[in-house]
Design a protein around this motif. Structure first.
Motif, PDB file in Angstrom:
ATOM      1  N   HIS A  11       3.245  30.274  77.277  1.00 34.96           N
ATOM      2  CA  HIS A  11       4.584  30.530  77.832  1.00 34.96           C
ATOM      3  C   HIS A  11       5.124  29.270  78.517  1.00 34.96           C
ATOM      4  CE1 HIS A  11       4.431  34.796  76.904  1.00 34.96           C
ATOM      5  NE2 HIS A  11       3.169  34.740  77.285  1.00 34.96           N
ATOM      6  N   ALA A  12       4.255  28.581  79.247  1.00 28.68           N
ATOM      7  CA  ALA A  12       4.660  27.319  79.878  1.00 28.68           C
ATOM      8  C   ALA A  12       4.978  26.281  78.817  1.00 28.68           C
ATOM      9  CB  ALA A  12       3.560  26.825  80.809  1.00 28.68           C
ATOM     10  N   ALA A  13       4.192  26.261  77.749  1.00 27.50           N
ATOM     11  CA  ALA A  13       4.432  25.299  76.666  1.00 27.50           C
ATOM     12  C   ALA A  13       5.785  25.546  76.007  1.00 27.50           C
ATOM     13  CB  ALA A  13       3.313  25.381  75.629  1.00 27.50           C
ATOM     14  N   VAL A  14       6.134  26.807  75.807  1.00 27.24           N
ATOM     15  CA  VAL A  14       7.438  27.137  75.209  1.00 27.24           C
ATOM     16  C   VAL A  14       8.560  26.642  76.105  1.00 27.24           C
ATOM     17  CG1 VAL A  14       9.022  29.056  74.707  1.00 27.24           C
ATOM     18  CG2 VAL A  14       6.724  29.071  73.766  1.00 27.24           C
ATOM     19  N   GLU A  15       8.455  26.886  77.402  1.00 29.11           N
ATOM     20  CA  GLU A  15       9.525  26.473  78.306  1.00 29.11           C
ATOM     21  C   GLU A  15       9.618  24.956  78.406  1.00 29.11           C
ATOM     22  OE1 GLU A  15      11.924  28.448  79.195  1.00 29.11           O
ATOM     23  OE2 GLU A  15      10.779  29.930  78.078  1.00 29.11           O
ATOM     24  N   LEU A  28      16.414  25.599  69.265  1.00 31.46           N
ATOM     25  CA  LEU A  28      15.667  26.408  68.299  1.00 31.46           C
ATOM     26  C   LEU A  28      15.760  27.852  68.807  1.00 31.46           C
ATOM     27  CD1 LEU A  28      12.438  24.282  67.674  1.00 31.46           C
ATOM     28  CD2 LEU A  28      14.591  24.261  66.414  1.00 31.46           C
ATOM     29  N   PRO A  29      16.705  28.637  68.274  1.00 30.34           N
ATOM     30  CA  PRO A  29      16.963  29.968  68.814  1.00 30.34           C
ATOM     31  C   PRO A  29      15.765  30.914  68.759  1.00 30.34           C
ATOM     32  CG  PRO A  29      18.553  29.408  67.097  1.00 30.34           C
ATOM     33  CD  PRO A  29      17.567  28.307  67.151  1.00 30.34           C
ATOM     34  N   SER A  30      14.870  30.716  67.829  1.00 28.18           N
ATOM     35  CA  SER A  30      13.737  31.633  67.666  1.00 28.18           C
ATOM     36  C   SER A  30      12.468  31.143  68.346  1.00 28.18           C
ATOM     37  CB  SER A  30      13.455  31.840  66.178  1.00 28.18           C
ATOM     38  OG  SER A  30      14.606  32.321  65.522  1.00 28.18           O
ATOM     39  N   LEU A  31      12.540  30.067  69.132  1.00 26.19           N
ATOM     40  CA  LEU A  31      11.367  29.524  69.804  1.00 26.19           C
ATOM     41  C   LEU A  31      10.777  30.568  70.741  1.00 26.19           C
ATOM     42  CD1 LEU A  31       9.612  27.003  70.448  1.00 26.19           C
ATOM     43  CD2 LEU A  31      11.292  26.450  72.225  1.00 26.19           C
ATOM     44  N   ARG A  32       9.469  30.866  70.551  1.00 33.57           N
ATOM     45  CA  ARG A  32       8.813  31.887  71.375  1.00 33.57           C
ATOM     46  C   ARG A  32       7.304  31.799  71.221  1.00 33.57           C
ATOM     47  NH1 ARG A  32       7.571  36.960  68.368  1.00 33.57           N
ATOM     48  NH2 ARG A  32       7.758  36.412  66.186  1.00 33.57           N
ATOM     49  N   VAL A  33       6.608  32.501  72.104  1.00 36.71           N
ATOM     50  CA  VAL A  33       5.162  32.660  71.958  1.00 36.71           C
ATOM     51  C   VAL A  33       4.933  33.672  70.844  1.00 36.71           C
ATOM     52  CG1 VAL A  33       3.062  33.468  73.092  1.00 36.71           C
ATOM     53  CG2 VAL A  33       4.727  32.118  74.378  1.00 36.71           C
TER      54      VAL A  33
END
Length: 66
Positions: A11-15, A28-33
């Motif tokens: 989650h931290a990596a995504v943010e 990247l609209p679909s960026l997520r864990v």
């Protein structure tokens, strides 16, 4: 010999990635864990328009420098 991978919170990596991409003008609209494999800590970059992919490639080539 095995190499232990760093223990990074996905989650931290995504943010962190989202913030860096935003600084480069890339969304990247679909960026997520990835919820399907939490033990692997995968990040789903998702689908992206071709213009955003081209900007991402250019940012990587520049090393993130404007």
């Amino acid at each position: 010999m095995t190499t232990k991978k760093p223990d990074v919170d996905p989650h931290a990596a995504v943010e962190t990635l989202r913030a860096a991409l935003t600084d480069a003008g890339i969304v990247l609209p679909s960026l997520r864990v990835d919820p399907a494999s939490p033990q692997l800590r995968l990040i789903d970059l998702g689908r992206v328009r071709s213009d955003a992919a081209a900007r991402l490639a250019e940012a990587i080539r520049r090393g993130g420098r404007e």
